[in-house]
Design an enzyme around this catalytic site. Sequence first.
Site, PDB file in Angstrom:
ATOM      1  N   ASP A 157       0.794  -1.238   0.000  1.00  0.00           N
ATOM      2  CA  ASP A 157       0.000   0.000   0.000  1.00  0.00           C
ATOM      3  C   ASP A 157       0.825   1.286   0.000  1.00  0.00           C
ATOM      4  O   ASP A 157       0.317   2.346  -0.288  1.00  0.00           O
ATOM      5  CB  ASP A 157      -0.900   0.047   1.245  1.00  0.00           C
ATOM      6  CG  ASP A 157      -1.974  -1.021   1.202  1.00  0.00           C
ATOM      7  OD1 ASP A 157      -2.156  -1.621   0.128  1.00  0.00           O
ATOM      8  OD2 ASP A 157      -2.631  -1.259   2.230  1.00  0.00           O
ATOM      9  N   MET A 199      -5.981  -1.912  -4.679  1.00  0.00           N
ATOM     10  CA  MET A 199      -5.894  -2.017  -3.215  1.00  0.00           C
ATOM     11  C   MET A 199      -5.550  -0.669  -2.581  1.00  0.00           C
ATOM     12  O   MET A 199      -5.113   0.251  -3.266  1.00  0.00           O
ATOM     13  CB  MET A 199      -4.881  -3.070  -2.820  1.00  0.00           C
ATOM     14  CG  MET A 199      -5.415  -4.477  -3.046  1.00  0.00           C
ATOM     15  SD  MET A 199      -4.273  -5.719  -2.432  1.00  0.00           S
ATOM     16  CE  MET A 199      -5.275  -7.190  -2.567  1.00  0.00           C
TER      17      MET A 199
END
Length: 748
Positions: A157, A199
């Site tokens: 991330d 994501m």
Amino acid sequence: MTPSDTVRIGLLTSGGDAQGMNAAVRSVVRSALNRGVEVYGIYEGYTGMVEGGERIRSLSWDSVGGILHQGGTVLGSSRCEAFRTRKGRRLAALNLILQGIDHLIVIGGDGSLTGANIFRKEWPSLVEDLVKKGLIDQKTADNHPALMIAGLVGSIDNDMHGTDMTIGADTALHRITEAIDAIASTAASHQRTFVVEVMGRNCGYLALMSALATGASWVLIPENPPTVDKWEERMCEILKAKRQAGRRDTIVVVSEGAIDKFGNPIKSEYVKNVLEERLGEDTRLTILGHVQRGGAPSAFDRNLGTLLGYAAVDHILSPDYGDQPQLIGMRGNRVTTLPLMDCVDKTRSVSDAIKAKKYQDAMILRGGSFNEAYKTYLTTVRTLPHPPKPGQKRLRLAILHSGSPAPGMNTATRAVVRLGIDRGHIMLGVHNGFRGLAAGNIEEIEWLSVNGWASRGGAELGTNRYVPIGRDFYDIAKNIEEYQIDGILVIGGWTGYQGAYALLENRKNYPAFEIPIICLPATINNNLPGSELSVGADTALNNIVDAIDKIKQSAVAQNRCFVVEVMGRDCGYLALMSGMATGAERVYLNEEGVTLRDLQSDVENLIQGFKHGKRLGLMIRNENANSIYTINFMSALFEEEGGDLFDVRQAILGHLQQGGNPSPFDRIQATRFATSCIEFLIDLSDNDSKKCAFIGLVGKEFKFHILDDFPRSIDESLLRPKYQWWMDQQEIAKIMAQPSPSIKINQA
Ligand code: ATP
């Protein structure tokens, strides 16, 4: 009861897996063994630590061989509820102490690092409990009074404060851009709309950067929700206008954590339905999901994992370890250490700000580059530019390429064209470099004509290595006057800088050259002064690493040594970095030179290695490492000396290194450089029209260097900068390649 006189490091990967974790594991093990310190792998994250036994095993030098190219983590990972309890952590402490471990390196996300810190703080009391329960004796307890920890962030991330990049984020960005590039061509063919979910629960990094890198039409991220109530209406209006303006593909990137301004989730399925209903277009949804965690790690993630793993060992064994656990991260190409819990707290403050709907705060907390990227994205994907302001001076700014093609040249051109036009200026494309500038091969570039260039390899404007001489100066001066050029951006490599400098030097004869000129570094060789990285080098590195992965796989059956030659001219950046990313045992650089004695020792190492079970050798040479000891010479030497023990194959990778679409990193860098360059040309035309410069990335900063300094900053005979920052990493690459013969490893 347990060994007391030796330091042992426990190593685990925890939380979601991320590509590049294996590089970090390999690096921790080899760096530690190189110092005579043993590393114990804790399998399946904290679960393995709580369960103990076979889940905690000593790792040897060879056990971490051949894992650099593998995605995921060879140690396994998990989410472990038991470790959240004191009872679980007491068991974990017992299992570590039974193996003599009181140093711990954790590779994971903020949860895993928080868990490690709680464990560290509780350690003395956990040890006391173990003594009270009779599970260990007092002497053993006294041998392990404290737990030393160090944290590396493995997370796709890129959501952690304290490091520019987390291990895995670059590879995830590769997967996403590959997917969006592929979708874009089918979307354009059928004039279709695609929604792509990526994501990022609390962090829009992957969504924003992939949208920026692919030129996607719209992006929704958690930190900066749409500001209007009826965002659906606004989004559809704009997308419709883009279609009417001639855009064939519509791609909306949605972060999985996207929300509206009231904090309600914006689900990708909902976005798809809205678009289908309101635009009346065939709309498809692609949820990329775990594809983003998959595949081989990028060159960057392999090297990031390697450098951070080395630094973590260095830190945890250092006498200056201190009393605050540290997070080992990367800031502007340099390893940094920062207090771990500060980083975790600051990371969490972004999600807290999002929860509290303080979106401005969340954006500020994400930092300058994130905000700048968002602003640039919004400008470059506008349907049409802002009209020029009434009465404003409209500059006529020319863009040309020079040097060999570098992936990212088109991306930079697109960005600079759009940013310039949006500010009311006229952008001129010069075809075929300085030759084209002399020949008057110049035309205005329109907003829509650069559609799709963000992701396109090669150089649409054409490029060559021609440096102006003699009569060219007269012709160039004439064209600058004829086309009323107010400033020039040269996107390119060595010849671009030389050409720009030649114009600067000829100002005394041609006043037309007294306009601002700025050079943007774009060459795969990464051999330009004033910038730690040039556009194109990352793509080339990934091309090399992909090719070497394949070459290595081709040699499963035999004992074989490959000698691979890579580009770079006299600069060894590509050779060293690809060597580190592919696990080469030897890298030959022009900077270091090659002697017959070196080759003799390399032959001896190869022979010893193959005698003791090695099946594959990899030697990488820079194309100009040595003009006498060529690739043919080296291969023949190794072949002859290897006898029946191993055979040798050579591979000159050649132009595949310059080809292909630019990597996400090169696209992002090209766009960021372009943003600074257009500012330079616009601002200086008014104030100081005489300035000429080359821009560069130094640490985290973009810096302008006066072009007059070009000759002083280079080694002209070797066509490379006097100072090459990456040479510092040579030592680490060597440590990873082979165990030092002088090291006695105290291994069970
Ligand atoms: P990702 O970013 O991929 O989610 P992460 O490290 O944040 O990675 P988590 O699920 O939050 O993932 O944490 C992984 C493991 O770390 C947990 O399953 C648990 O074992 C341990 N852990 C997390 N937070 C704590 C805590 N507060 N106390 C003890 N252990 C914790």
